[in-house]
Design an enzyme around this catalytic site. Structure first.
Site, short mmCIF file in Angstrom:
data_model
loop_
_atom_site.label_atom_id
_atom_site.label_comp_id
_atom_site.label_asym_id
_atom_site.label_seq_id
_atom_site.Cartn_x
_atom_site.Cartn_y
_atom_site.Cartn_z
N CYS A 125 53.44 -13.84 83.97
CA CYS A 125 52.18 -13.28 83.47
C CYS A 125 51.33 -14.33 82.76
O CYS A 125 50.15 -14.10 82.48
CB CYS A 125 52.47 -12.13 82.51
N HIS A 261 46.86 -11.07 77.22
CA HIS A 261 47.50 -10.52 78.42
C HIS A 261 47.63 -9.01 78.26
O HIS A 261 47.98 -8.51 77.19
CB HIS A 261 48.87 -11.17 78.59
N ASN A 292 49.61 -3.56 83.95
CA ASN A 292 49.90 -4.99 83.75
C ASN A 292 49.92 -5.66 85.12
O ASN A 292 50.83 -5.43 85.91
CB ASN A 292 51.26 -5.07 83.05
O1 UT7 Z 1 53.96 -8.78 81.33
C1 UT7 Z 1 55.16 -9.41 81.01
C2 UT7 Z 1 55.49 -9.16 79.61
N1 UT7 Z 1 55.96 -7.79 79.47
C3 UT7 Z 1 55.77 -7.16 78.33
O2 UT7 Z 1 55.15 -7.68 77.44
C4 UT7 Z 1 56.41 -5.79 78.18
C5 UT7 Z 1 56.94 -5.66 76.80
N2 UT7 Z 1 57.67 -4.41 76.54
C6 UT7 Z 1 57.07 -3.20 76.46
O3 UT7 Z 1 55.89 -3.09 76.69
C7 UT7 Z 1 57.90 -2.04 76.01
O4 UT7 Z 1 59.18 -2.47 75.63
C8 UT7 Z 1 58.03 -0.90 77.06
C9 UT7 Z 1 56.69 -0.18 77.22
C10 UT7 Z 1 58.51 -1.47 78.37
C11 UT7 Z 1 59.06 0.15 76.61
O5 UT7 Z 1 58.67 0.66 75.35
P1 UT7 Z 1 59.70 0.70 74.14
O6 UT7 Z 1 59.00 1.34 73.02
O7 UT7 Z 1 60.22 -0.71 73.92
O8 UT7 Z 1 60.83 1.65 74.69
P2 UT7 Z 1 62.42 1.41 74.75
O9 UT7 Z 1 62.76 0.60 75.95
O10 UT7 Z 1 62.88 0.93 73.39
O11 UT7 Z 1 62.94 2.87 74.94
C12 UT7 Z 1 62.76 3.89 73.93
C13 UT7 Z 1 63.33 5.20 74.45
C14 UT7 Z 1 64.77 5.08 74.93
O12 UT7 Z 1 65.41 6.31 74.65
P3 UT7 Z 1 66.36 6.49 73.37
O13 UT7 Z 1 67.45 5.46 73.54
O14 UT7 Z 1 65.47 6.21 72.18
O15 UT7 Z 1 66.83 7.88 73.47
C15 UT7 Z 1 64.64 4.93 76.42
O16 UT7 Z 1 65.76 5.39 77.11
O17 UT7 Z 1 62.58 5.64 75.58
C16 UT7 Z 1 63.45 5.77 76.73
N3 UT7 Z 1 62.70 5.31 77.88
C17 UT7 Z 1 61.85 6.09 78.57
N4 UT7 Z 1 61.52 7.38 78.42
C18 UT7 Z 1 60.60 7.89 79.26
C19 UT7 Z 1 62.67 4.07 78.43
N5 UT7 Z 1 61.81 4.03 79.47
C20 UT7 Z 1 61.29 5.28 79.56
C21 UT7 Z 1 60.35 5.87 80.42
N6 UT7 Z 1 60.04 7.17 80.23
N7 UT7 Z 1 59.73 5.17 81.40
#
Ligand code: UT7
Length: 340
Positions: A125, A261, A292
């Site tokens: 990215c 980004h 993205n």
């Molecule tokens: O472009 C390259 C660079 N990339 C980035 O900069 C991306 C950076 N990361 C992010 O933007 C975020 O980490 C995400 C948007 C990908 C995810 O958000 P998050 O707030 O970090 O979520 P998480 O992975 O910590 O998951 C939180 C909860 C989990 O459930 P529990 O363990 O709290 O019960 C996940 O299992 O959300 C759950 N979860 C989802 N729920 C619904 C993970 N993915 C999903 C989903 N839909 N798609």
């Protein structure tokens, strides 16, 4: 004594002469993404800010090269240059489906450059700002006169449709700029770097050789450890943004625009807070409708800001790209003319 080698030409200033983009027609809503992943429109919007993204037509229509040529032609039009006036083409992409030949050579040919130098840059990215830094320095040193820089991706090809950790984030598209010599400084110094120790946080798995040797396993897809990337981006990027501004001799409070980004609206909110940007600095938010688009995200976000009047040609903007590597790059620029 051997023959004397002529020294380099005097250094010159560089600028963005024109900008063009290609946005695929097909809009993909969160509801459509959620047909194949266990998630919801509400979760996606609240965690990432994304409402929709665009996907290119099914392979091989609207290919990476097609989108690059489309955006590149518009950038040339905005710069009021013909293809024949481009002597170098740089394509930043991680989703070109072939490792050989490079995408840039095809783009250079299809745009009628008549044999421009052509190279691809792979920096995830961060790719567009890496390519822009290289292009600006090539023109500055006199190696090149007019460089076409393209960021282009078909992330819909490389993210598994049922993987809820990546599928909702990414989208497809292309953005291109022409870099050329200028009386005024239109592109500030580039700041870039990487943290390869965290490289696993965004990776392709398996690699192509492993896949060829074990064809029973899943094909290579992008795997992302979102939280690790989120933490790195949200807490390291403001430091690099300040370095970029310092090198350009511009206070962040004097910027007209900040174009980070487009990975996650929440990451960008944190960076804006840490930089203490005043309301006078417009902040790019193209992620809401574009998702993205990896190496295409910065020029697409610039285009939205120009098209909607958030900024105008000549305004000062800080570009900051980050992603796989983990790597980052950025520079302060004067906003270019937009293709009509
Ligand atoms: O472009 C390259 C660079 N990339 C980035 O900069 C991306 C950076 N990361 C992010 O933007 C975020 O980490 C995400 C948007 C990908 C995810 O958000 P998050 O707030 O970090 O979520 P998480 O992975 O910590 O998951 C939180 C909860 C989990 O459930 P529990 O363990 O709290 O019960 C996940 O299992 O959300 C759950 N979860 C989802 N729920 C619904 C993970 N993915 C999903 C989903 N839909 N798609």
């Amino acid at each position: 004594m051997g023959a004397q080698i002529a020294g380099p030409a005097p250094l010159r200033n560089t600028a963005l002469l024109g900008l063009g983009v290609h946005r695929p027609e097909r809009v993909v809503t969160n509801a459509e993404i959620c047909e194949l992943i266990d998630s919801s429109d509400e979760w996606i919007q609240s965690r990432s800010g994304i409402k929709s993204r665009r996907f290119a037509k099914a392979h091989p229509e609207e290919s990476v090269a097609d989108m690059a040529v489309s955006a590149g032609a518009k950038a040339l039009e905005a710069a009021r240059l013909s293809g024949a006036q481009i002597d170098t083409v740089i394509v930043a992409t991680s989703t070109y489906p072939m490792q050989t030949p490079q995408c840039a050579a095809t783009v250079a040919d299809r745009l009628g450059t008549g044999g421009a130098g052509a190279l691809d840059i792979s920096a995830g990215c961060a790719g567009f700002c890496y390519a822009l830094g290289v292009a600006s320095d090539l023109v500055r040193a006199g190696t090149a006169e007019h460089v076409l820089v393209v960021g282009v991706e078909r992330m819909s090809d490389t993210t598994e449709p049922t993987d809820r950790s990546v599928r909702f984030i990414f989208g497809d598209g292309a953005g291109a700029v022409v870099v050329g010599p200028s009386d005024e400084v239109g592109i500030g110094p580039t700041v870039w770097g990487s943290d390869g120790a965290q490289g696993n946080a965004i990776r392709q798995e398996p690699d192509w050789v492993d896949f060829a040797q074990n064809p029973d396993q899943k094909r290579p897809w992008i795997i992302m450890e979102g939280t690790a990337v989120f933490r790195w981006a949200a807490f390291e990027m403001s430091k690099f943004a300040r370095q970029i501004a310092d090198k350009a001799g511009v206070a962040v409070t004097d910027l007209d625009a900040f174009v980070p980004h487009q990975a996650n609206l929440r990451i960008n909110d944190v960076i804006v807070k840490q930089l203490e940007l005043p309301d006078t600095v417009a902040v790019a938010d193209d992620i809401i409708e574009t998702g993205n688009t990896s190496a295409a995200s910065i020029p697409l976000a610039m285009e939205k800001m120009l098209r909607t009047g958030q900024v105008k040609e000549g305004d000062t903007a800080l570009l900051l790209a980050f992603g796989a590597g983990l790597s980052y790059a950025g520079q302060v620029v004067k906003m270019p003319r937009l293709a009509q």
